[in-house]
Design an enzyme around this catalytic site. Structure first.
Site, short mmCIF file in Angstrom:
data_model
loop_
_atom_site.label_atom_id
_atom_site.label_comp_id
_atom_site.label_asym_id
_atom_site.label_seq_id
_atom_site.Cartn_x
_atom_site.Cartn_y
_atom_site.Cartn_z
N VAL A 120 1.37 3.93 -0.67
CA VAL A 120 1.97 3.24 -1.77
C VAL A 120 3.34 2.79 -0.94
O VAL A 120 4.27 3.32 -0.66
CB VAL A 120 2.42 4.07 -2.91
N ASP A 122 6.98 2.03 -2.25
CA ASP A 122 8.09 2.95 -3.42
C ASP A 122 9.63 1.88 -2.91
O ASP A 122 9.39 0.77 -3.32
CB ASP A 122 7.82 3.87 -3.27
N ARG A 124 10.12 1.27 -0.19
CA ARG A 124 10.18 0.30 1.12
C ARG A 124 10.58 1.09 2.63
O ARG A 124 10.12 0.63 4.03
CB ARG A 124 10.57 -1.07 0.92
N THR A 126 9.95 4.15 4.30
CA THR A 126 8.94 4.39 4.69
C THR A 126 8.43 3.37 5.72
O THR A 126 8.51 3.43 7.44
CB THR A 126 8.20 5.13 4.14
N LYS A 162 5.50 -0.93 -5.80
CA LYS A 162 5.65 -1.15 -6.62
C LYS A 162 7.05 -2.70 -6.92
O LYS A 162 7.62 -2.89 -5.72
CB LYS A 162 6.83 0.06 -6.97
N TRP A 190 5.29 5.53 -12.29
CA TRP A 190 4.28 6.76 -11.74
C TRP A 190 3.68 7.04 -11.81
O TRP A 190 2.82 7.22 -12.30
CB TRP A 190 5.23 7.96 -12.17
N TYR A 193 -1.72 10.05 -8.01
CA TYR A 193 -2.57 9.77 -7.23
C TYR A 193 -4.02 11.01 -7.55
O TYR A 193 -3.71 11.81 -7.93
CB TYR A 193 -2.61 9.22 -5.45
N GLU A 196 -4.10 14.88 -6.16
CA GLU A 196 -2.61 14.95 -6.21
C GLU A 196 -2.93 16.12 -7.77
O GLU A 196 -1.92 17.07 -7.94
CB GLU A 196 -1.02 14.53 -6.47
#
Lengths: 216, 216
Positions: A120, A122, A124, A126, A162, A190, A193, A196
């Site tokens: 994902v 999210d 950005r 990372t 996202k 939210w 996945y 999880e």
């Protein structure tokens, strides 16, 4: 209440399958770098769909990055610029980086087409960190080798992007050259996945219910 | 004709879930090492089930090993002994090894309880290689650190163990102390993992058909 979006394993499988032809045609990756833990599953699935008959598998290198959201800064919505990732608000920690011995001290990355895979995009943060640090390492290796003109080209694949204000930024040329592919763009939801899920049957039932509601 | 066994993603998820309490109780891992590509998916799923509330996730380090079955030797059924893995018949190649920088030059492994994760124990060659090489690296780090008595304990989790003559062997103490867990022991069948499926719906249908036949 934040809206939840349930994604099944088979959804993930099909998102990778759907993206594979475009990745093969446009990015032509020679190596994948999976950002763990979220990138492990899509990278492994994608490897199956990127394999051309008669050719060996595209190798996967895994890196581990953890994003810690710290106390909000006084400007919580301000974007990070490259080099400032560790300012208050976000901090990326390496739990695993490239193994330089198997990679021949980075030289096996120089001049290659490399696909970075995560689940994902999210904030950005990372992805910004991964691209910036990988580009830095490859450039250092290129200079050390004394090679000219062998450009290493990074592209990105994520299952979900996202659609929200991002804290991280990706290189202009990557965006301009369309080397960023999200199988799906979603709102600021939210995303649940499957890896999880505590109860995977219930998870699948929630996904089915959600899809039925969406198509009603 | 080799019998095929179809395994769905949800099967894999449940096998990890089922194994997790025993892994937590008996192995108490502080770190996972996933053997890629096959170990990526179970390791990521297992991480969810090994997480204790209030504690951080157990970190995953990924390594990449490729097994090349070469031309059969004149004694194709002879077992490999440690140190002889590269004799004719089998050869393990590292595509990724541990990242020593993030691991603090191996010292973060010394004295730890480490769970090695892979999808299948087929000939056992890959697992033998992984355990032997990891033990060697950890022992070298321990000596370098001058630490006494900090034993590093390896355990293994695989989704499936094939009940067949093995070419590789695992340490006697690992087997004696029951630090090897296969979620399922199967015959010498062709296990079809979902991440290799071209048509995941058909794959699931085959799995359902197979299960219906088994319970009929």
């Amino acid at each position: 209440m934040v809206q939840k979006e349930y994604v099944t394993y088979n959804d993930v499988h099909k998102l990778c399958q759907e993206a594979a032809p475009r990745i093969l045609e446009e990015f032509q990756p020679q190596l994948m770098i999976a950002i763990g833990g979220g990138g492990y599953v899509p990278a492994r699935i994608l490897r199956s769909f990127l394999k051309k008959s008669g050719s060996p598998n595209i190798s996967i290198q895994a890196i581990g990055l953890s994003l810690y959201e710290q106390l909000p800064s006084t400007h919580p919505s301000r974007s990070n610029t490259p080099g400032e990732v560790e300012q208050p608000g976000t901090k990326v920690t390496r739990t695993q980086w490239l193994d330089l011995t198997s990679l021949g001290e980075m030289k096996n990355l120089v001049g290659k087409r490399i696909l970075i895979v995560d689940e994902v995009d999210d904030t950005r943060t990372t992805l910004e960190y991964a691209v910036r640090e990988l580009e830095k390492d490859v450039e250092a290796a290129r200079q050390k080798l004394g090679v000219e003109g062998e450009k290493t080209v990074f592209s990105i694949f994520v299952l979900h992007n996202k659609n929200k204000e991002k804290k991280g930024t990706l290189p202009d040329d990557m965006m301009a050259e369309d080397r960023y592919l999200a199988a799906r763009t979603v709102g600021d939801v939210w995303i649940c996945y499957p890896w999880e899920a505590v109860d995977i049957d219930e998870h699948d039932a929630m996904a089915a219910k959600q899809n039925a509601a969406a198509s009603a």
